[in-house]
Design a protein around this motif. Structure first.
Motif, PDB file in Angstrom:
ATOM      1  N   GLU A 273      24.877  66.954  25.927  1.00 46.72           N
ATOM      2  CA  GLU A 273      24.438  68.184  25.266  1.00 46.72           C
ATOM      3  C   GLU A 273      23.839  69.178  26.262  1.00 46.72           C
ATOM      4  O   GLU A 273      24.053  70.389  26.157  1.00 46.72           O
ATOM      5  N   THR A 276      26.714  70.748  28.139  1.00 49.68           N
ATOM      6  CA  THR A 276      27.403  71.719  27.286  1.00 49.68           C
ATOM      7  C   THR A 276      26.597  73.006  27.153  1.00 49.68           C
ATOM      8  O   THR A 276      27.143  74.116  27.202  1.00 49.68           O
ATOM      9  N   ALA A 277      25.280  72.875  26.984  1.00 53.83           N
ATOM     10  CA  ALA A 277      24.421  74.052  26.860  1.00 53.83           C
ATOM     11  C   ALA A 277      24.429  74.881  28.140  1.00 53.83           C
ATOM     12  O   ALA A 277      24.411  76.116  28.108  1.00 53.83           O
ATOM     13  N   ASP A 278      24.466  74.215  29.301  1.00 57.83           N
ATOM     14  CA  ASP A 278      24.516  74.925  30.581  1.00 57.83           C
ATOM     15  C   ASP A 278      25.811  75.719  30.728  1.00 57.83           C
ATOM     16  O   ASP A 278      25.828  76.823  31.281  1.00 57.83           O
ATOM     17  N   GLN A 279      26.909  75.153  30.225  1.00 59.19           N
ATOM     18  CA  GLN A 279      28.213  75.816  30.356  1.00 59.19           C
ATOM     19  C   GLN A 279      28.372  76.967  29.380  1.00 59.19           C
ATOM     20  O   GLN A 279      28.936  78.014  29.720  1.00 59.19           O
ATOM     21  N   THR A 280      27.884  76.804  28.148  1.00 59.88           N
ATOM     22  CA  THR A 280      28.102  77.812  27.101  1.00 59.88           C
ATOM     23  C   THR A 280      26.943  78.787  26.941  1.00 59.88           C
ATOM     24  O   THR A 280      27.097  79.832  26.296  1.00 59.88           O
ATOM     25  N   GLY A 281      25.778  78.439  27.475  1.00 56.69           N
ATOM     26  CA  GLY A 281      24.604  79.292  27.300  1.00 56.69           C
ATOM     27  C   GLY A 281      23.937  79.124  25.955  1.00 56.69           C
ATOM     28  O   GLY A 281      23.003  79.866  25.614  1.00 56.69           O
ATOM     29  N   GLU A 282      24.373  78.174  25.158  1.00 58.72           N
ATOM     30  CA  GLU A 282      23.774  77.947  23.848  1.00 58.72           C
ATOM     31  C   GLU A 282      22.508  77.102  23.977  1.00 58.72           C
ATOM     32  O   GLU A 282      22.266  76.454  25.005  1.00 58.72           O
TER      33      GLU A 282
END
Length: 293
Positions: A273, A276-282
């Motif tokens: 997670e 994923t947050a690092d890649q999408t900025g979410e």
């Protein structure tokens, strides 16, 4: 009385096509079995050695024999059963020793040694088989082409073994299969091109016997059964391995008492997670609940 030089030409393209299909399938499964030999130990390795020897010897000899019978010799032909059997025996000896050299000696040197053994085995099989192919006419050989054919078999066999022992990937599988097909087919067709028949000018060239064509298709069928058996064993073993891995992974990621995900599973999911947050900025949140009384 003058003679003219007659070169062998393809007489039955269907038989030749069948030989090439066997060559491609046999090359692929043999190289995959070589990889499986390198991954196993003990009695299991002996079993994979046997399967690799069976598949390798079968497809190489079948490719040679069927493709040889697909040619029109331009003269009466007789097959020597003893030399035909010896050509098959040459492959049964060469394949396991070549694999053993490549796997046990490791690295580039082992693959070169294995390539030399396998290439010489293929060459021995081919030229012993051609000696069994008695033609009722004088035969002349182009020795430079004979030498080139042997070198093709050695070099491409070494390349195929080297690729087979590398980590698995689709590209690697394609490359090792093409290298092995090149070793077998390249040696065979170069060797056939080196053979010339001196025919008396008055002699009429007969058609090859239909019986030989039937034998060729029978050999292809028998070799396909061996190759299919090798593929089936490989697929079954791969399925069992995957099931064992999945079960071990499930046990490592869950609590033995409740079956619920454990701390290792939580940490792995949290890492995913975060990535994923690092890649999408979410953004995401973690909620902790203490269930203790």
């Amino acid at each position: 009385m003058s003679n003219h030089i007659y070169e062998l030409r393809v007489y039955n393209p269907f038989l030749l096509s069948g030989a090439l299909i066997v060559c491609v399938l046999g090359a692929w499964i043999t190289m995959r079995l070589v990889a499986r030999v390198s991954e196993t130990r003990g009695r299991q390795r002996l079993g994979w050695y046997f399967l690799a020897a069976m598949a390798g010897a079968s497809f190489v000899w079948c490719t040679h024999f069927a493709a040889m019978l697909a040619y029109h010799a331009g003269a009466d032909v007789h097959l020597d059963p003893l030399r035909t059997a010896l050509s098959l025996l040459a492959m049964f000896v060469a394949v396991p020793f070549a694999i053993m050299a490549a796997v046990r000696l490791h690295g580039h040197g082992g693959c070169v040694m294995g390539g030399i053994i396998l290439g010489l085995g293929i060459a021995s099989m081919h030229y012993i088989g051609m000696a069994a192919y008695h033609i009722d006419a004088p035969v002349a050989w182009n020795m430079p082409l004979v030498i080139v054919s042997v070198l093709i078999g050695i070099v491409l066999s070494a390349v195929a073994l080297r690729l087979a022992l590398r980590p698995v990937s689709l590209r690697r599988e394609v490359e090792m299969t093409l290298a092995m097909v090149g070793a077998v087919a390249g040696l065979h067709f170069t060797g056939m091109a080196a053979m010339h028949i001196a025919m008396p000018s008055h002699m009429q060239m007969p058609h090859d016997s239909g019986q030989f064509q039937a034998i060729g298709f029978a050999v292809i069928g028998g070799s396909m059964l061996t190759i299919i058996a090798g593929i089936a064993c490989f697929v079954i073993d791969g399925s069992v391995r995957q099931e064992s891995y999945d079960e071990l992974h499930r046990m490592a990621m869950s609590d033995a008492l409740t079956g619920l995900p454990n701390r290792i599973s939580f940490n792995e999911r949290l890492d995913q997670e975060v990535a994923t947050a690092d890649q999408t900025g979410e953004q995401f949140a973690v909620i902790g609940i203490d269930l203790r009384a």
